[in-house]
Structures are given as C-alpha cells and as structure tokens.
Design a protein around this motif. Structure first.
Motif, PDB file in Angstrom:
ATOM      1  N   GLY A   1      -1.383 -10.495   9.194  1.00 30.89           N
ATOM      2  CA  GLY A   1      -2.678 -11.101   9.470  1.00 30.89           C
ATOM      3  C   GLY A   1      -2.735 -12.586   9.186  1.00 30.89           C
ATOM      4  N   TYR A   2      -3.852 -13.182   9.610  1.00 30.34           N
ATOM      5  CA  TYR A   2      -4.091 -14.620   9.433  1.00 30.34           C
ATOM      6  C   TYR A   2      -5.570 -14.817   9.095  1.00 30.34           C
ATOM      7  N   TYR A   3      -5.843 -15.599   8.021  1.00 25.19           N
ATOM      8  CA  TYR A   3      -7.220 -15.875   7.641  1.00 25.19           C
ATOM      9  C   TYR A   3      -7.790 -16.964   8.556  1.00 25.19           C
ATOM     10  N   VAL A   4      -8.734 -16.586   9.411  1.00 20.02           N
ATOM     11  CA  VAL A   4      -9.380 -17.580  10.268  1.00 20.02           C
ATOM     12  C   VAL A   4     -10.488 -18.297   9.504  1.00 20.02           C
ATOM     13  N   TYR A   5     -11.013 -17.663   8.457  1.00 21.97           N
ATOM     14  CA  TYR A   5     -11.973 -18.298   7.548  1.00 21.97           C
ATOM     15  C   TYR A   5     -11.371 -18.237   6.158  1.00 21.97           C
ATOM     16  N   TRP A   6     -11.074 -19.392   5.575  1.00 22.77           N
ATOM     17  CA  TRP A   6     -10.276 -19.497   4.345  1.00 22.77           C
ATOM     18  C   TRP A   6     -10.775 -20.700   3.549  1.00 22.77           C
ATOM     19  N   PRO A   7     -11.975 -20.592   2.959  1.00 20.71           N
ATOM     20  CA  PRO A   7     -12.606 -21.764   2.337  1.00 20.71           C
ATOM     21  C   PRO A   7     -11.897 -22.276   1.091  1.00 20.71           C
ATOM     22  N   VAL A   8     -11.175 -21.427   0.386  1.00 19.27           N
ATOM     23  CA  VAL A   8     -10.436 -21.871  -0.793  1.00 19.27           C
ATOM     24  C   VAL A   8      -8.950 -21.590  -0.574  1.00 19.27           C
ATOM     25  N   GLU A   9      -8.102 -22.549  -0.884  1.00 21.94           N
ATOM     26  CA  GLU A   9      -6.674 -22.423  -0.643  1.00 21.94           C
ATOM     27  C   GLU A   9      -6.034 -21.570  -1.747  1.00 21.94           C
ATOM     28  N   PHE A  10      -6.134 -20.265  -1.590  1.00 23.65           N
ATOM     29  CA  PHE A  10      -5.499 -19.329  -2.511  1.00 23.65           C
ATOM     30  C   PHE A  10      -4.305 -18.708  -1.804  1.00 23.65           C
ATOM     31  N   GLU A  11      -3.103 -18.839  -2.401  1.00 25.51           N
ATOM     32  CA  GLU A  11      -1.845 -18.407  -1.780  1.00 25.51           C
ATOM     33  C   GLU A  11      -1.698 -19.105  -0.424  1.00 25.51           C
ATOM     34  N   ASN A  12      -1.639 -18.356   0.691  1.00 19.75           N
ATOM     35  CA  ASN A  12      -1.523 -19.006   1.999  1.00 19.75           C
ATOM     36  C   ASN A  12      -2.324 -18.220   3.030  1.00 19.75           C
ATOM     37  N   ARG A  13      -2.408 -18.737   4.248  1.00 20.10           N
ATOM     38  CA  ARG A  13      -3.286 -18.144   5.253  1.00 20.10           C
ATOM     39  C   ARG A  13      -2.693 -16.898   5.891  1.00 20.10           C
ATOM     40  N   LEU A  14      -1.381 -16.742   5.851  1.00 17.58           N
ATOM     41  CA  LEU A  14      -0.749 -15.530   6.377  1.00 17.58           C
ATOM     42  C   LEU A  14      -0.753 -14.447   5.313  1.00 17.58           C
ATOM     43  N   TYR A  15      -1.043 -13.220   5.717  1.00 22.34           N
ATOM     44  CA  TYR A  15      -0.999 -12.106   4.777  1.00 22.34           C
ATOM     45  C   TYR A  15      -0.386 -10.890   5.465  1.00 22.34           C
ATOM     46  N   ASN A  16       0.067  -9.965   4.668  1.00 25.30           N
ATOM     47  CA  ASN A  16       0.664  -8.739   5.209  1.00 25.30           C
ATOM     48  C   ASN A  16       0.196  -7.539   4.401  1.00 25.30           C
ATOM     49  N   ARG A  17       0.383  -6.379   4.999  1.00 26.82           N
ATOM     50  CA  ARG A  17      -0.077  -5.130   4.371  1.00 26.82           C
ATOM     51  C   ARG A  17       0.950  -4.046   4.681  1.00 26.82           C
ATOM     52  N   LEU A  18       1.373  -3.335   3.641  1.00 27.25           N
ATOM     53  CA  LEU A  18       2.283  -2.200   3.774  1.00 27.25           C
ATOM     54  C   LEU A  18       1.684  -1.016   3.035  1.00 27.25           C
ATOM     55  N   GLY A  19       1.785   0.177   3.639  1.00 28.23           N
ATOM     56  CA  GLY A  19       1.224   1.324   2.942  1.00 28.23           C
ATOM     57  C   GLY A  19       1.364   2.615   3.711  1.00 28.23           C
ATOM     58  N   LEU A  20       0.633   3.613   3.223  1.00 29.70           N
ATOM     59  CA  LEU A  20       0.663   4.949   3.803  1.00 29.70           C
ATOM     60  C   LEU A  20      -0.742   5.375   4.199  1.00 29.70           C
ATOM     61  N   LYS A  21      -0.813   6.090   5.326  1.00 30.83           N
ATOM     62  CA  LYS A  21      -2.079   6.636   5.819  1.00 30.83           C
ATOM     63  C   LYS A  21      -1.921   8.150   5.969  1.00 30.83           C
ATOM     64  N   ARG A  22      -2.978   8.880   5.594  1.00 30.97           N
ATOM     65  CA  ARG A  22      -2.977  10.343   5.733  1.00 30.97           C
ATOM     66  C   ARG A  22      -4.173  10.741   6.588  1.00 30.97           C
ATOM     67  N   TYR A  23      -3.870  11.410   7.739  1.00 29.00           N
ATOM     68  CA  TYR A  23      -4.928  11.888   8.624  1.00 29.00           C
ATOM     69  C   TYR A  23      -5.391  13.265   8.146  1.00 29.00           C
ATOM     70  N   PHE A  24      -6.657  13.358   7.769  1.00 20.40           N
ATOM     71  CA  PHE A  24      -7.236  14.630   7.350  1.00 20.40           C
ATOM     72  C   PHE A  24      -7.746  15.430   8.551  1.00 20.40           C
ATOM     73  N   SER A  25      -8.073  14.718   9.622  1.00 20.64           N
ATOM     74  CA  SER A  25      -8.501  15.330  10.883  1.00 20.64           C
ATOM     75  C   SER A  25      -8.242  14.314  11.984  1.00 20.64           C
ATOM     76  N   ASP A  26      -8.687  14.614  13.195  1.00 21.58           N
ATOM     77  CA  ASP A  26      -8.508  13.668  14.296  1.00 21.58           C
ATOM     78  C   ASP A  26      -9.319  12.387  14.104  1.00 21.58           C
ATOM     79  N   THR A  27     -10.366  12.448  13.282  1.00 25.00           N
ATOM     80  CA  THR A  27     -11.249  11.284  13.137  1.00 25.00           C
ATOM     81  C   THR A  27     -11.279  10.701  11.725  1.00 25.00           C
ATOM     82  N   LEU A  28     -10.873  11.442  10.704  1.00 24.03           N
ATOM     83  CA  LEU A  28     -10.998  10.991   9.318  1.00 24.03           C
ATOM     84  C   LEU A  28      -9.627  10.778   8.710  1.00 24.03           C
ATOM     85  N   PHE A  29      -9.455   9.652   8.001  1.00 30.00           N
ATOM     86  CA  PHE A  29      -8.181   9.377   7.352  1.00 30.00           C
ATOM     87  C   PHE A  29      -8.402   8.621   6.044  1.00 30.00           C
TER      88      PHE A  29
END
Length: 338
Positions: free
Chosen positions: A287-315
């Motif tokens: 991702g990229y922060y398009v609104y970033w009023p305070v310079e904390f770390e940097n504007r690029l960010y990433n996310r890693l993780g796990l998702k569990r689908y409990f049904s077709d619509t809920l996770f």
C-alpha cells in the motif's frame, strides 16, 4: 514427526542490534506433521502438503537476549519427488529476558515477553530409510518481533543450519496418494469487502504508552482460479499512538517542524493477493499512504497474514502491518464479502 537441532547466527538487519550479536545461537525444532493424501481437492492442487505443529527452543547466546521458546502451526510443501520440503510456520514465542529499563536496558530487540514469530525451513529429506526412520538437513530462518505492541521492537532474525531425524508412525499402512486428475477452471465475479481491524501498539519512544488503533478497509476482489484472488482497495488508519508520538516530537524536536495539532490519521490505497488453501488464505498487501500528515516511517506499507473464511460472506483475519521489515502493529480483524 521430526527433530532438528540447529546452529546459526543473528543477522544484522538493523545496526541498532549489532551489540546483541555476540555468539552463534543454538537450538532445535521439534515438529508433529499430519500428512495429506488428496481426500480433499485442495490437497491435490498443492502436491499433498503436510500440516502440523512445531516447538522451537533457541539460546540466543547473548546474556541480554536470553532464550526463546516458540509454538507454531505450520505447513510443509514438497518438491523434487518429495525430497525437498519448504515449511512455513507462524506462532507465538516467549522471551525470558525482554527489555527492562532498570535490569535489562541493553535488550532493544524485544520489548515484551510475548513475541510474534515466523519461521521458514528448507530441507532435503529422506523418509522411511529404516523402519519409519529418516534423515533431513537444510537451513532455517527464525524471526521474532512483538510488532510494536510494546517498545522497543527492533526484532531479530536468525539464520541457522540444521540436521536431524524424522519418523513416520505406521509407515507401512499409509494410503496411496489420490491422483489430481484433470484440472478444472474456476473463477468468481467481483466481490465487495469491508473489514474492521484493531489492536494495541506503541511508538518507538520507550515508555510512551500503548494505545488502541482502528483500521477501516474497503476493497474489491476478483478470484481468478482455485488458488488466487487479486484485490484493490482503500483504508483509513486511526492510530492513537501517533497522537503521543506527535506530541513528543513537537516538544522534544521542534526543529523537525511537527506541530502538536498535526492530524494523526492516515489514508492508504493498496493492491493485494490471496493464496487460498480451502477455507484459509495467505494474504499479501502493498500500500501507499495518499494522506500522510506526519512523516512516520515511510509512505509505502505492506501487510502479511492469514485469513479464515467462516462462510461465503464472513471471514476473520490476523496480520502484521509493516513498513518494509519494520512492523507497526499486529492487526486482528473481522470482515464481510458481498
């Protein structure tokens, strides 16, 4: 099951932890593996992986880092006629000597006893050489971090060589693998997703306090086959720890030009991918922060993780929100897919 002692080194991914790299860490990985044979269709797509649980012990060989014990869930993926195995494990670890401002201020790697931990294991393996007993050898990478739940959090990464034994219970009674057969095409229409994530974290300023954060996410996804889903979205970060960080910077470092009333909220856009294993998915976002009023770390960010689908619509989802290798938070979330 398998048992693999290891010997390695702590990688200097951050110069701030160089004083903690003094000797070569040792330890072991003890694992229980449950094999799959293709009774479920997803098992055949991934070449019959194993799933299981791991226990790790690591002596960091540094009086300030101490010893870590980890518990993980893991998957094993096989290649080269099942002689090469790649394992990924995710879990929690206990560090017996975290940072303490009085008794252990030298340890700036771990700010708390409980850590998030990930390990990767690459092995050449020979199973059932003699009455279920086999051999394996390779290398392991172990990461420990509390994802800024409490400062400090410079984390460690251990690279280690390992060799050990594996054992198959009832090796002569294993069923045959069910052939994959003809691969079927599969896709889904565009789906709209809404996710709420939350947790607690602290800025890098030791003792600044832990605060709740809230992330509101909306994205559209497209599942193109049984394995892959691509997505694109936007999100609002309401991170209360940044309030304290902004206040601290405005008083302690006025030359940086951060005013006390600077907005602490951020808005990001991101693209991502989900790798599906039946009802579980491994998620990666950039991702990229398009609104970033305070310079904390940097504007690029990433996310890693796990998702569990409990049904077709809920996770549900659990992931680490980072800036490169620098984690900001562990996020716990619930979402709907429409």
């Amino acid at each position: 099951m398998d048992f693999s002692p290891f010997y390695g080194t702590i990688l200097e991914h951050n110069p701030d932890i160089s004083h903690l790299i003094t000797h070569h860490p040792t330890g072991f990985v003890l694992s229980y593996n449950r094999k799959t044979y293709g009774f479920n269709e997803w098992e055949r797509r991934y070449n019959y992986p194993d799933w299981g649980f791991s226990l790790t012990y690591q002596d960091m060989k540094n009086e300030h880092l101490g010893e870590n014990i980890g518990l993980y869930g893991h998957f094993n993926f096989y290649f080269l006629n099942r002689n090469l195995v790649f394992r990924i494990g995710q879990g929690i670890a206990y560090a017996n000597k975290p940072y303490d401002k009085t008794n252990n201020f030298i340890n700036n790697a771990y700010g708390s006893h409980l850590l998030s931990t990930t390990y990767l294991k690459f092995d050449y393996i020979k199973e059932n050489l003699f009455k279920g007993l086999g051999l394996n050898a390779g290398f392991t990478i172990i990461h420990y971090s509390n994802a800024n739940v409490k400062a400090p959090n410079n984390s460690t990464n251990t690279f280690a060589f390992s060799a050990g034994l594996n054992y198959l219970f009832d090796a002569e009674e294993f069923p045959d693998y069910i052939p994959e057969g003809e691969r079927t095409k599969y896709s889904e229409q565009f789906k709209y997703n809404f996710v709420f994530r939350s947790g607690i974290n602290e800025s890098d300023v030791n003792g600044s306090g832990r605060f709740p954060f809230y992330v509101f996410t909306a994205f559209v996804d497209k599942r193109i086959n049984h394995k892959s889903t691509f997505l694109l979205g936007t999100e609002l970060f309401v991170s209360n720890f940044l309030k304290e960080y902004i206040k601290h910077q405005s008083i302690a470092f006025p030359e940086n030009g951060i005013e006390a009333d600077t907005d602490f909220k951020r808005v990001g856009i991101f693209a991502g991918h989900e790798l599906r294993f039946n009802k579980v998915a491994f998620i990666t976002h950039l991702g990229y922060y398009v609104y970033w009023p305070v310079e904390f770390e940097n504007r690029l960010y990433n996310r890693l993780g796990l998702k569990r689908y409990f049904s077709d619509t809920l996770f549900g989802v659990i992931n680490v929100h980072s800036h490169g290798a620098k984690a900001e938070a562990v996020e716990f979330g619930i979402g709907i897919r429409l």
